[in-house]
Design a protein around this motif. Structure first.
Motif, PDB file in Angstrom:
ATOM      1  N   LYS A 118      58.624 -26.932 -20.607  1.00 25.60           N
ATOM      2  CA  LYS A 118      58.262 -27.471 -22.055  1.00 25.60           C
ATOM      3  C   LYS A 118      58.354 -25.946 -22.848  1.00 25.60           C
ATOM      4  CE  LYS A 118      55.295 -31.306 -20.977  1.00 25.60           C
ATOM      5  NZ  LYS A 118      53.968 -31.926 -20.928  1.00 25.60           N
ATOM      6  N   LYS A 119      58.033 -24.806 -22.588  1.00 28.28           N
ATOM      7  CA  LYS A 119      57.833 -23.684 -23.151  1.00 28.28           C
ATOM      8  C   LYS A 119      59.059 -22.815 -23.225  1.00 28.28           C
ATOM      9  CE  LYS A 119      53.391 -23.075 -24.806  1.00 28.28           C
ATOM     10  NZ  LYS A 119      52.858 -22.284 -25.778  1.00 28.28           N
TER      11      LYS A 119
ATOM     12  N   HIS B 143      56.662 -19.189 -17.797  1.00 31.12           N
ATOM     13  CA  HIS B 143      57.140 -19.794 -18.846  1.00 31.12           C
ATOM     14  C   HIS B 143      58.780 -19.086 -18.954  1.00 31.12           C
ATOM     15  CE1 HIS B 143      53.873 -21.798 -20.321  1.00 31.12           C
ATOM     16  NE2 HIS B 143      53.120 -20.463 -20.794  1.00 31.12           N
TER      17      HIS B 143
ATOM     18  N   ALA C 239      54.083 -14.333 -21.011  1.00 29.97           N
ATOM     19  CA  ALA C 239      54.860 -15.479 -20.917  1.00 29.97           C
ATOM     20  C   ALA C 239      55.433 -15.560 -19.485  1.00 29.97           C
ATOM     21  CB  ALA C 239      55.930 -15.425 -21.809  1.00 29.97           C
TER      22      ALA C 239
ATOM     23  N   ASP D 117      59.101 -21.042 -29.043  1.00 28.33           N
ATOM     24  CA  ASP D 117      58.116 -20.213 -29.292  1.00 28.33           C
ATOM     25  C   ASP D 117      58.571 -18.692 -29.653  1.00 28.33           C
ATOM     26  OD1 ASP D 117      55.673 -21.673 -28.406  1.00 28.33           O
ATOM     27  OD2 ASP D 117      57.139 -22.202 -26.753  1.00 28.33           O
TER      28      ASP D 117
END
Length: 218
Positions: A75-76, A125, A120, A100
């Motif tokens: 998702k990120k 991520h 992150a 992001d």
């Protein structure tokens, strides 16, 4: 006015342009390999990934990487954008497109940028980078991203992107490319995992070897 341009007009234009592009299925190994890439990461857990593409191809690179990332169930995704005036405009557009953001570059805001990248990646991520940015040399892979991948146990997925028809901003250092609507796009992928380096010299030697490998990609 700038907010309207950054958050509404520019992202809409980028998205419509991307949707018009035609990806060559014979050479587009990114999508043919994404299933095995997804399975590999599911078996090993939600490991961090660094997607990389040249600065001059980032308009297409961002959205291709984001699409692959989403198809892998991730998702990120953090796009790295400079703190320059142009970077601020791009940051607004990327934010509107669902990215992001991590702001900074090797020439400005480096320490904070590296800290945010490590955070992150440590959380599993994905980050999107241009390894020849922010000022070049053009299409020369800098070794910093491999050091980061090694420290954070991340895989590196490099996308070599070729636009069949595009406008080229010849006065820019990266020869920035804007694909023409409905242009065919060729993409090849090179994935590297389990990176470990015994010394700074081995890191630099690996980067030189990788540079030669990606030059030979179709």
């Amino acid at each position: 006015m700038q907010s309207i341009l950054s958050y509404i007009f520019l992202p809409a234009l980028i998205w419509l342009l991307f949707k018009s592009l035609r990806f060559d299925k014979k050479n587009f190994t990114a999508f043919s390999d994404e299933i095995s890439l997804s399975h590999k990461h599911k078996e090993r857990g939600n490991l961090p990934i660094i997607f990389a593409f040249w600065h001059g191809k980032m308009l297409t690179g961002w959205l291709i990487s984001k699409k692959i990332n989403q198809k892998m169930g991730r998702k990120k995704g953090f796009a790295v954008v400079s703190l320059s005036k142009d970077g601020s405009m791009l940051a607004g557009a990327l934010s509107a497109l669902g990215f992001d953001l991590i702001r900074g570059s090797s020439s400005r805001g480096k320490e904070e940028m590296v800290h945010e990248l490590k955070t992150a990646l440590s959380e599993g991520h994905t980050v999107f980078i241009t390894p020849d940015g922010p000022r070049g040399p053009r299409e020369i892979y800098k070794y910093g991203s491999f050091r980061l991948a090694s420290e954070c146990k991340a895989s590196v997925v490099f996308l070599k992107i070729t636009h069949k028809n595009c406008w080229v901003l010849k006065k820019s250092w990266d020869q920035f490319e804007i694909p023409k609507p409905f242009s065919t796009v060729y993409v090849s992928i090179k994935q590297i995992s389990d990176l470990e380096f015994s010394s700074e010299a081995s890191l630099r030697l690996f980067t030189e070897s990788f540079q030669n490998e990606i030059k030979s990609l179709p």
